[in-house]
Design a protein around this motif. Structure first.
Motif, PDB file in Angstrom:
ATOM      1  N   ALA A   1      35.205  34.379  29.899  1.00  0.00           N
ATOM      2  CA  ALA A   1      34.232  35.475  29.875  1.00  0.00           C
ATOM      3  C   ALA A   1      33.031  35.153  30.756  1.00  0.00           C
ATOM      4  O   ALA A   1      32.514  36.030  31.462  1.00  0.00           O
ATOM      5  CB  ALA A   1      33.777  35.730  28.433  1.00  0.00           C
ATOM      6  N   ASN A   2      32.594  33.899  30.729  1.00  0.00           N
ATOM      7  CA  ASN A   2      31.429  33.498  31.517  1.00  0.00           C
ATOM      8  C   ASN A   2      31.712  33.609  33.016  1.00  0.00           C
ATOM      9  O   ASN A   2      30.864  34.083  33.788  1.00  0.00           O
ATOM     10  CB  ASN A   2      31.047  32.056  31.171  1.00  0.00           C
ATOM     11  N   ASN A   3      32.909  33.204  33.438  1.00  0.00           N
ATOM     12  CA  ASN A   3      33.262  33.275  34.856  1.00  0.00           C
ATOM     13  C   ASN A   3      33.339  34.718  35.328  1.00  0.00           C
ATOM     14  O   ASN A   3      32.844  35.056  36.408  1.00  0.00           O
ATOM     15  CB  ASN A   3      34.606  32.576  35.098  1.00  0.00           C
ATOM     16  N   PHE A   4      33.960  35.583  34.529  1.00  0.00           N
ATOM     17  CA  PHE A   4      34.067  36.989  34.904  1.00  0.00           C
ATOM     18  C   PHE A   4      32.704  37.665  34.922  1.00  0.00           C
ATOM     19  O   PHE A   4      32.436  38.536  35.760  1.00  0.00           O
ATOM     20  CB  PHE A   4      35.013  37.725  33.945  1.00  0.00           C
ATOM     21  N   ASN A   5      31.828  37.268  34.000  1.00  0.00           N
ATOM     22  CA  ASN A   5      30.487  37.832  33.956  1.00  0.00           C
ATOM     23  C   ASN A   5      29.729  37.507  35.238  1.00  0.00           C
ATOM     24  O   ASN A   5      29.122  38.392  35.860  1.00  0.00           O
ATOM     25  CB  ASN A   5      29.744  37.281  32.737  1.00  0.00           C
ATOM     26  N   ASN A   6      29.783  36.245  35.652  1.00  0.00           N
ATOM     27  CA  ASN A   6      29.116  35.831  36.894  1.00  0.00           C
ATOM     28  C   ASN A   6      29.747  36.490  38.118  1.00  0.00           C
ATOM     29  O   ASN A   6      29.042  36.875  39.060  1.00  0.00           O
ATOM     30  CB  ASN A   6      29.167  34.305  37.037  1.00  0.00           C
ATOM     31  N   LEU A   7      31.069  36.623  38.098  1.00  0.00           N
ATOM     32  CA  LEU A   7      31.776  37.228  39.221  1.00  0.00           C
ATOM     33  C   LEU A   7      31.340  38.684  39.414  1.00  0.00           C
ATOM     34  O   LEU A   7      31.068  39.112  40.539  1.00  0.00           O
ATOM     35  CB  LEU A   7      33.280  37.143  38.963  1.00  0.00           C
ATOM     36  N   PHE A   8      31.267  39.422  38.306  1.00  0.00           N
ATOM     37  CA  PHE A   8      30.891  40.834  38.400  1.00  0.00           C
ATOM     38  C   PHE A   8      29.412  41.009  38.768  1.00  0.00           C
ATOM     39  O   PHE A   8      29.050  41.988  39.423  1.00  0.00           O
ATOM     40  CB  PHE A   8      31.193  41.557  37.087  1.00  0.00           C
ATOM     41  N   LYS A   9      28.574  40.072  38.372  1.00  0.00           N
ATOM     42  CA  LYS A   9      27.166  40.138  38.763  1.00  0.00           C
ATOM     43  C   LYS A   9      27.024  40.015  40.268  1.00  0.00           C
ATOM     44  O   LYS A   9      26.228  40.731  40.894  1.00  0.00           O
ATOM     45  CB  LYS A   9      26.374  39.026  38.063  1.00  0.00           C
ATOM     46  N   ARG A  10      27.788  39.104  40.859  1.00  0.00           N
ATOM     47  CA  ARG A  10      27.752  38.925  42.315  1.00  0.00           C
ATOM     48  C   ARG A  10      28.408  40.097  43.035  1.00  0.00           C
ATOM     49  O   ARG A  10      27.900  40.597  44.039  1.00  0.00           O
ATOM     50  CB  ARG A  10      28.453  37.623  42.700  1.00  0.00           C
ATOM     51  N   ALA A  11      29.538  40.544  42.506  1.00  0.00           N
ATOM     52  CA  ALA A  11      30.276  41.639  43.146  1.00  0.00           C
ATOM     53  C   ALA A  11      29.504  42.943  43.113  1.00  0.00           C
ATOM     54  O   ALA A  11      29.633  43.778  44.021  1.00  0.00           O
ATOM     55  CB  ALA A  11      31.635  41.814  42.470  1.00  0.00           C
ATOM     56  N   SER A  12      28.691  43.147  42.085  1.00  0.00           N
ATOM     57  CA  SER A  12      27.959  44.407  41.946  1.00  0.00           C
ATOM     58  C   SER A  12      26.981  44.608  43.099  1.00  0.00           C
ATOM     59  O   SER A  12      26.818  45.732  43.602  1.00  0.00           O
ATOM     60  CB  SER A  12      27.219  44.462  40.609  1.00  0.00           C
ATOM     61  N   ILE A  13      26.352  43.524  43.544  1.00  0.00           N
ATOM     62  CA  ILE A  13      25.383  43.623  44.644  1.00  0.00           C
ATOM     63  C   ILE A  13      26.103  44.009  45.938  1.00  0.00           C
ATOM     64  O   ILE A  13      25.682  44.931  46.644  1.00  0.00           O
ATOM     65  CB  ILE A  13      24.629  42.292  44.812  1.00  0.00           C
TER      66      ILE A  13
END
Length: 318
Positions: free
Chosen positions: A35-47
């Motif tokens: 969950a932590n990895n996907f959370n960080n991934l989506f934070k970066r991808a959103s930008i």
């Protein structure tokens, strides 16, 4: 039936590729699906995703915007300065987006009225925005943001999705609806497909191109606001190099660089794919993180070559 399958695979190639890459990464790395990895991934991808949406509309008309990275960084500075001066969260979001629209207007004016090539205009704007950002921050110093509610926009989640990903989804869905159902979206495709034909049909080509640059500036600025919230700071260098990621996301999503073809929504899948590739490199301790840029650039080059070949084949068949 064969044509339907061909059309489906063409329209959703980026989404299918994303699922394949996710499946492969899940098998290779035990902590990829955390969950932590996907959370960080989506934070970066959103930008990247938000920036790529604005870039996609510009590309659809057959143009390009290379200034989106520094527009993103500049917006983060404006958000930080507004926060320090007023503490008003609404102004910290709205004012940078207005400033982003202003940069887009300058780009659009030079392209549509002064008839300067988009590559040259936005390359010059890239340098200009960077210079102004360095001037107002005394050489590139970061401006801290201490607004707790604003900062939570970049760190907190709504359910399983980060707030920044929710913002990206809202932008993507709005853009997808506009590209499909509004005249603005249909005109973008028409202009990119054949500008001379669009002029003959009475489509206001210059106005639509101008608006795509304004939209690109606004999306880049919104991405900068999200970036500022995530890093709790404003700095002109925050968006450095992101123009290539935004361009790669749009093209990887199937937007034809010559214009006129591709689905805007696929830019989001392109952004996620780029972030997953970077994530895989970071998870693999044997591969230096510097390879991330090399891989992204290599993928972009391969896609452009493929697009060029497909375009030539299509013209030959016609």
């Amino acid at each position: 039936m064969k044509e339907r399958i061909k059309g489906f695979s063409k329209d959703y190639a980026a989404f299918i590729a994303m699922l394949i890459i996710i499946a492969a990464a899940s098998l290779l790395f035990d902590n990829f699906f955390s969950a932590n990895n996907f959370n960080n991934l989506f934070k970066r991808a959103s930008i990247i995703g938000i920036m790529a949406i604005g870039e996609a509309f510009v590309i659809l008309t057959g143009s390009i915007d290379l200034s989106v990275g520094y527009q993103c960084g500049f917006a983060s500075i404006i958000a930080a300065m507004i926060g320090a001066a007023t503490g008003n969260m609404a102004l910290m979001i709205v004012v940078p987006v207005i400033v982003g629209a202003f940069w887009g207007m300058l780009n659009g004016f030079c392209v549509t009225k002064l008839r300067v090539q988009p590559f040259i205009v936005t390359l010059a704007a890239m340098s200009c925005i960077n210079g102004v950002g360095l001037l107002i921050t005394d050489g590139g110093n970061s401006i801290g943001i201490e607004h707790d509610l604003f900062n939570r926009m970049g760190t907190e989640s709504i359910g399983i999705l980060p707030v920044s990903a929710v913002i990206m989804l809202a932008v993507v869905l709005t853009a997808a609806m506009a590209s499909k159902y509004l005249r603005f979206g249909r005109y973008c495709y028409a202009i990119g497909g054949n500008e001379d034909s669009a002029i003959m049909k009475g489509i206001p080509v210059d106005r639509i191109k101008f608006l795509t640059y304004v939209l690109s500036g606004m999306c880049s600025a919104l991405a900068g606001v999200v970036m500022a919230a995530r890093t709790h700071s404003g700095n002109i260098l925050l968006g450095e190099g992101y123009e290539m990621n935004a361009l790669a996301a749009a093209v990887l999503g199937g937007i034809l660089l010559s214009g006129g073809r591709g689905k805007v929504i696929n830019s989001m899948w392109g952004a996620i794919i780029i972030m997953i590739i970077g994530n895989i490199i970071n998870l693999n301790k044997n591969i230096p993180y510097q390879w991330e840029g090399c891989v992204t650039g290599g993928i972009l080059l391969l896609i452009l070559i493929a697009q060029s070949v497909i375009t030539r084949v299509s013209k030959a068949e016609a």
